[in-house]
Design a protein around this motif. Structure first.
Motif, mmCIF file in Angstrom:
data_model
loop_
_atom_site.group_PDB
_atom_site.id
_atom_site.type_symbol
_atom_site.label_atom_id
_atom_site.label_comp_id
_atom_site.label_asym_id
_atom_site.label_seq_id
_atom_site.Cartn_x
_atom_site.Cartn_y
_atom_site.Cartn_z
ATOM 1 N N VAL A 4 0.805 -1.162 -0.346
ATOM 2 C CA VAL A 4 -0.354 -0.147 0.350
ATOM 3 C C VAL A 4 0.883 0.995 -0.438
ATOM 4 O O VAL A 4 0.735 2.219 -0.901
ATOM 5 N N ARG A 5 2.073 1.982 0.881
ATOM 6 C CA ARG A 5 2.580 2.344 0.901
ATOM 7 C C ARG A 5 3.592 2.678 -0.230
ATOM 8 O O ARG A 5 3.935 3.743 -1.328
ATOM 9 N N SER A 6 3.697 2.097 -1.106
ATOM 10 C CA SER A 6 3.721 1.976 -2.392
ATOM 11 C C SER A 6 3.043 3.104 -3.490
ATOM 12 O O SER A 6 3.498 3.025 -4.597
ATOM 13 N N THR A 7 1.498 2.844 -3.108
ATOM 14 C CA THR A 7 0.701 3.591 -4.028
ATOM 15 C C THR A 7 0.228 4.930 -3.390
ATOM 16 O O THR A 7 -0.246 5.832 -4.520
ATOM 17 N N THR A 8 1.029 5.240 -2.595
ATOM 18 C CA THR A 8 0.804 6.346 -1.594
ATOM 19 C C THR A 8 1.032 6.889 -0.778
ATOM 20 O O THR A 8 2.428 6.853 -0.006
ATOM 21 N N ASP A 9 1.414 9.035 -0.792
ATOM 22 C CA ASP A 9 2.073 9.596 0.268
ATOM 23 C C ASP A 9 1.053 9.666 1.376
ATOM 24 O O ASP A 9 1.558 9.962 1.977
ATOM 25 N N ALA A 10 -0.075 8.994 1.141
ATOM 26 C CA ALA A 10 -0.813 9.368 2.481
ATOM 27 C C ALA A 10 -0.481 8.403 4.275
ATOM 28 O O ALA A 10 0.331 7.576 3.176
ATOM 29 N N ARG A 11 -1.306 8.898 4.832
ATOM 30 C CA ARG A 11 -1.095 8.091 6.238
ATOM 31 C C ARG A 11 -1.567 6.381 5.876
ATOM 32 O O ARG A 11 -2.748 6.698 5.172
ATOM 33 N N ILE A 12 -1.044 5.915 6.646
ATOM 34 C CA ILE A 12 -1.947 3.853 6.545
ATOM 35 C C ILE A 12 -2.701 4.284 8.007
ATOM 36 O O ILE A 12 -1.707 4.209 8.844
ATOM 37 N N MET A 13 -3.600 4.490 7.874
ATOM 38 C CA MET A 13 -4.719 3.798 9.451
ATOM 39 C C MET A 13 -4.653 1.980 8.746
ATOM 40 O O MET A 13 -5.431 1.693 8.252
ATOM 41 N N ALA A 14 -4.434 1.499 9.877
ATOM 42 C CA ALA A 14 -4.742 -0.244 9.746
ATOM 43 C C ALA A 14 -5.712 -0.395 10.243
ATOM 44 O O ALA A 14 -5.925 -0.018 11.844
ATOM 45 N N VAL A 15 -6.868 -0.794 9.685
ATOM 46 C CA VAL A 15 -8.193 -1.173 10.201
ATOM 47 C C VAL A 15 -8.570 -2.427 10.923
ATOM 48 O O VAL A 15 -7.883 -3.184 10.793
ATOM 49 N N VAL A 16 -8.204 -2.670 12.510
ATOM 50 C CA VAL A 16 -8.154 -4.004 12.913
ATOM 51 C C VAL A 16 -9.774 -4.327 13.763
ATOM 52 O O VAL A 16 -9.676 -5.101 14.541
ATOM 53 N N LYS A 17 -11.228 -3.444 12.676
ATOM 54 C CA LYS A 17 -11.467 -3.737 13.474
ATOM 55 C C LYS A 17 -12.156 -5.935 12.891
ATOM 56 O O LYS A 17 -11.553 -6.752 12.133
ATOM 57 N N ALA A 18 -13.661 -6.560 13.689
ATOM 58 C CA ALA A 18 -13.785 -7.608 13.582
ATOM 59 C C ALA A 18 -12.309 -8.544 14.090
ATOM 60 O O ALA A 18 -11.772 -9.408 13.313
ATOM 61 N N ASP A 19 -11.885 -7.985 15.012
ATOM 62 C CA ASP A 19 -11.092 -9.018 15.693
ATOM 63 C C ASP A 19 -9.821 -9.050 14.488
ATOM 64 O O ASP A 19 -9.459 -9.889 14.777
ATOM 65 N N GLY A 20 -9.779 -7.829 14.147
ATOM 66 C CA GLY A 20 -7.914 -7.945 12.723
ATOM 67 C C GLY A 20 -9.047 -8.895 11.305
ATOM 68 O O GLY A 20 -7.567 -9.765 11.134
ATOM 69 N N TYR A 21 -10.290 -8.806 11.060
ATOM 70 C CA TYR A 21 -10.756 -9.805 9.935
ATOM 71 C C TYR A 21 -10.756 -10.578 10.824
ATOM 72 O O TYR A 21 -9.877 -11.693 9.794
ATOM 73 N N GLY A 22 -10.519 -11.687 11.777
ATOM 74 C CA GLY A 22 -10.637 -12.907 12.356
ATOM 75 C C GLY A 22 -8.890 -13.225 12.813
ATOM 76 O O GLY A 22 -8.935 -14.370 13.490
ATOM 77 N N HIS A 23 -8.148 -12.294 12.283
ATOM 78 C CA HIS A 23 -7.238 -12.649 12.473
ATOM 79 C C HIS A 23 -6.106 -12.670 13.749
ATOM 80 O O HIS A 23 -4.637 -12.693 13.793
ATOM 81 N N GLY A 24 -6.559 -11.484 14.379
ATOM 82 C CA GLY A 24 -6.496 -10.968 16.644
ATOM 83 C C GLY A 24 -5.728 -10.113 15.716
ATOM 84 O O GLY A 24 -5.365 -9.200 15.183
ATOM 85 N N ALA A 25 -6.525 -8.920 16.600
ATOM 86 C CA ALA A 25 -6.680 -7.459 16.425
ATOM 87 C C ALA A 25 -5.609 -6.658 17.524
ATOM 88 O O ALA A 25 -4.693 -5.907 16.485
ATOM 89 N N VAL A 26 -4.411 -6.793 17.937
ATOM 90 C CA VAL A 26 -3.541 -7.432 18.382
ATOM 91 C C VAL A 26 -2.132 -7.350 17.557
ATOM 92 O O VAL A 26 -1.355 -6.780 17.148
ATOM 93 N N ALA A 27 -2.424 -8.488 16.944
ATOM 94 C CA ALA A 27 -1.344 -9.330 16.371
ATOM 95 C C ALA A 27 -1.145 -8.301 14.717
ATOM 96 O O ALA A 27 0.338 -8.617 14.270
ATOM 97 N N VAL A 28 -2.389 -8.001 14.329
ATOM 98 C CA VAL A 28 -2.612 -7.863 13.187
ATOM 99 C C VAL A 28 -1.839 -5.740 13.686
ATOM 100 O O VAL A 28 -1.064 -5.704 12.298
ATOM 101 N N ALA A 29 -2.103 -5.785 14.430
ATOM 102 C CA ALA A 29 -2.099 -4.095 14.709
ATOM 103 C C ALA A 29 -0.965 -4.133 14.842
ATOM 104 O O ALA A 29 0.248 -3.381 14.914
ATOM 105 N N THR A 30 0.184 -4.955 15.428
ATOM 106 C CA THR A 30 1.139 -4.488 16.465
ATOM 107 C C THR A 30 2.321 -4.941 14.779
ATOM 108 O O THR A 30 3.465 -4.234 14.195
#
Length: 371
Positions: A31-57
Motif C-alpha cells: 500500500v505504501r508504494s501506491t500513496t504518500d498518504a498516511r496509513i490507518m490499519a483497520v483492525v475491526k472484527a478482531d483484525g478480520y479474524g486474525h487477532g486485532a493485537v497481532a495485526v495491529a502490532t
C-alpha cells in the motif's frame, strides 16, 4: 519370547489459525508504494479474524501511523498491548463512553447531529472528533443537507468537542475505476471545504479504504484506511497481496471404503470406486461454509483432495483416493503457499461469497497463533 511393541500413537493438533506478521508487513509496504498518504490499519472484527493485537502490532511495525476500530471499547485491548499510535472508532454500536475515549485517547467519528449533541453533553474533557459525511452509501454518516447544522452544533460545543478530521466511505471502490468514485470524492471535498470555512483546521481527511488506496489516488486525501488489505484481500481483485493466515486441522478418522459408499448427511455423495476417506475435525461451527461448489478441497500430504458430502457442524470428509492418511495428519484448509494449498479467495469462490466472510467467520473453537 516375542516382544510385542505397542503401536505408536498419533497426536492430534487443535484446529489452528496462524497469523503471519511478515505477510501483514508486506501488505503495508505494498500500500505504501501506491500513496504518500498516511496509513490507518483497520483492525475491526478482531483484525478480520486474525487477532486485532497481532495485526495491529505487525502493521504499526511496518509503518502504519493510525489504527481503526469499530467500537471505542475495542481500543482498550490495543492500548493494553502497548500500542500508542492514534486510534479512531467510527461506528460505536453500544454508544460512546466519553470518559473512556478521553482516557484511552481514542478519536470518535460522528455522523449525525444527534450523535454529536449526545457526545458533547457527556464529555467531561475535550473529545477528538472526525465528522463523518455520507458520501453515497446511506449506511451512516451525516446527510449533505444536515452538514451545516452539524457544524453549528460542533461550534456550540467547543471546549467539549475538538473537530480534527473529516471522513467518508466509497460505495464503489471495488470496481477499480476512478470514474465510479467521482461523486464521492467531490462530496468529500465539499465537506472538507465547509469545515475549513467554519474555522477548523488542520484537518485529517480520509475517504479511501483498501481498494481505493490501491487503485484510485484521487481518494487518498491525507490518510487511507486499510483493513482487508492487511490480511491479503484486495476487494477490487486487481492487486496481488500476501495471504496473512494459515488454517490447519488434523485428520481425526480415516477409512478405506468400497465403491457405492454414501458420505455424510443426505447421501449427497456416493463413491464411484474404492477409495480412502479422511475426516477433518472442522465444520460449519468453525466457519467452514456449509454450501460449497464442486471443486472445494484441502491440502494433505502435498496434494489437494476434494471435500465430499455435506459439511457437518464439526467435520468435513475428504476423498484422498489411493492415499491413506493416518489419524493426526495435518490438513491445510487455506494458506498463502499456493499450489495444493487453497487460498482464501478460492474458498470465497467455492462458497459464492467474498473473502472477508471466510476469514471473519472462523469460529472461537479454532485456536489462534502467530508465526
Amino acid at each position: 519370547m516375542t516382544l510385542l511393541l505397542a503401536p505408536r500413537l498419533s497426536r492430534l493438533h487443535a484446529p489452528t489459525l496462524t497469523t503471519l506478521p511478515s505477510a501483514i508487513a508486506a501488505n503495508v509496504e505494498r500500500v505504501r508504494s501506491t500513496t504518500d498518504a498516511r496509513i490507518m490499519a483497520v483492525v475491526k472484527a478482531d483484525g478480520y479474524g486474525h487477532g486485532a493485537v497481532a495485526v495491529a502490532t505487525a502493521a504499526v511495525a511496518a509503518g502504519a501511523e493510525w489504527l481503526g476500530v469499530t467500537d471505542a471499547a475495542d481500543a482498550a485491548e490495543l492500548r493494553d498491548a502497548g500500542l500508542d499510535v492514534p486510534i479512531l472508532a467510527w461506528l460505536n454500536p453500544a454508544g460512546v463512553d466519553a470518559v473512556q475515549v478521553s482516557r484511552d485517547r481514542v478519536d470518535v467519528a460522528v455522523g449525525s447531529v444527534e450523535e454529536l449533541r449526545q457526545l458533547a453533553a457527556d464529555a467531561m474533557t475535550p473529545v477528538r472528533v472526525h465528522l463523518h459525511m455520507d458520501t453515497g452509501m446511506s449506511r451512516g454518516g451525516c446527510p449533505v443537507e444536515d452538514w451545516a447544522e452539524l457544524l453549528r452544533v460542533a461550534r456550540a460545543a467547543q471546549g467539549r468537542i475538538e473537530v480534527v478530521g473529516v471522513m467518508g466511505h466509497l460505495p464503489r471502490a471495488d470496481e477499480a475505476d476512478p470514474r465510479a468514485n467521482t461523486a464521492a470524492v467531490l462530496r468529500m471535498r465539499h465537506a472538507r471545504d465547509a469545515v475549513l470555512r467554519a474555522g477548523y483546521g488542520p484537518l485529517l481527511v480520509h475517504l479511501g479504504a483498501t481498494a481505493g488506496a490501491l487503485t484510485d489516488p484521487s481518494t487518498h486525501f491525507d490518510l487511507v484506511r486499510v483493513g482487508a488489505g492487511l490480511v491479503g484481500i484486495d476487494p477490487s481483485g486487481t492487486v496481488s497481496l500476501d495471504g496473512a493466515s494459515r488454517l490447519t486441522a488434523s485428520v481425526v478418522h480415516s477409512s478405506l471404503v468400497r465403491a457405492g459408499t454414501s458420505v455424510g448427511y443426505g447421501e449427497t455423495y456416493v463413491t464411484r470406486h474404492e477409495t480412502n476417506l479422511s475426516v477433518i475435525g472442522v465444520g460449519y461451527a468453525d466457519g467452514i461454509p456449509r454450501e460449497l461448489s464442486e471443486g472445494a478441497g484441502v491440502e494433505i500430504g502435498g496434494s489437494r483432495h476434494p471435500i465430499v458430502g455435506r459439511v457437518s457442524m464439526d467435520q468435513i470428509v475428504v476423498d484422498t483416493g489411493d492415499r491413506a492418511f493416518p489419524r493426526g495428519a495435518t490438513a491445510t484448509l487455506f494458506g498463502p503457499e499456493g499450489g495444493a494449498v487453497p487460498s482464501v479467495q478460492e474458498w470465497a469462490r467455492w462458497a459464492q461469497t467474498i473473502p472477508h466472510t471466510i476469514v471473519t467467520g472462523i469460529g472461537p473453537r479454532v485456536q489462534r497463533s502467530r508465526a
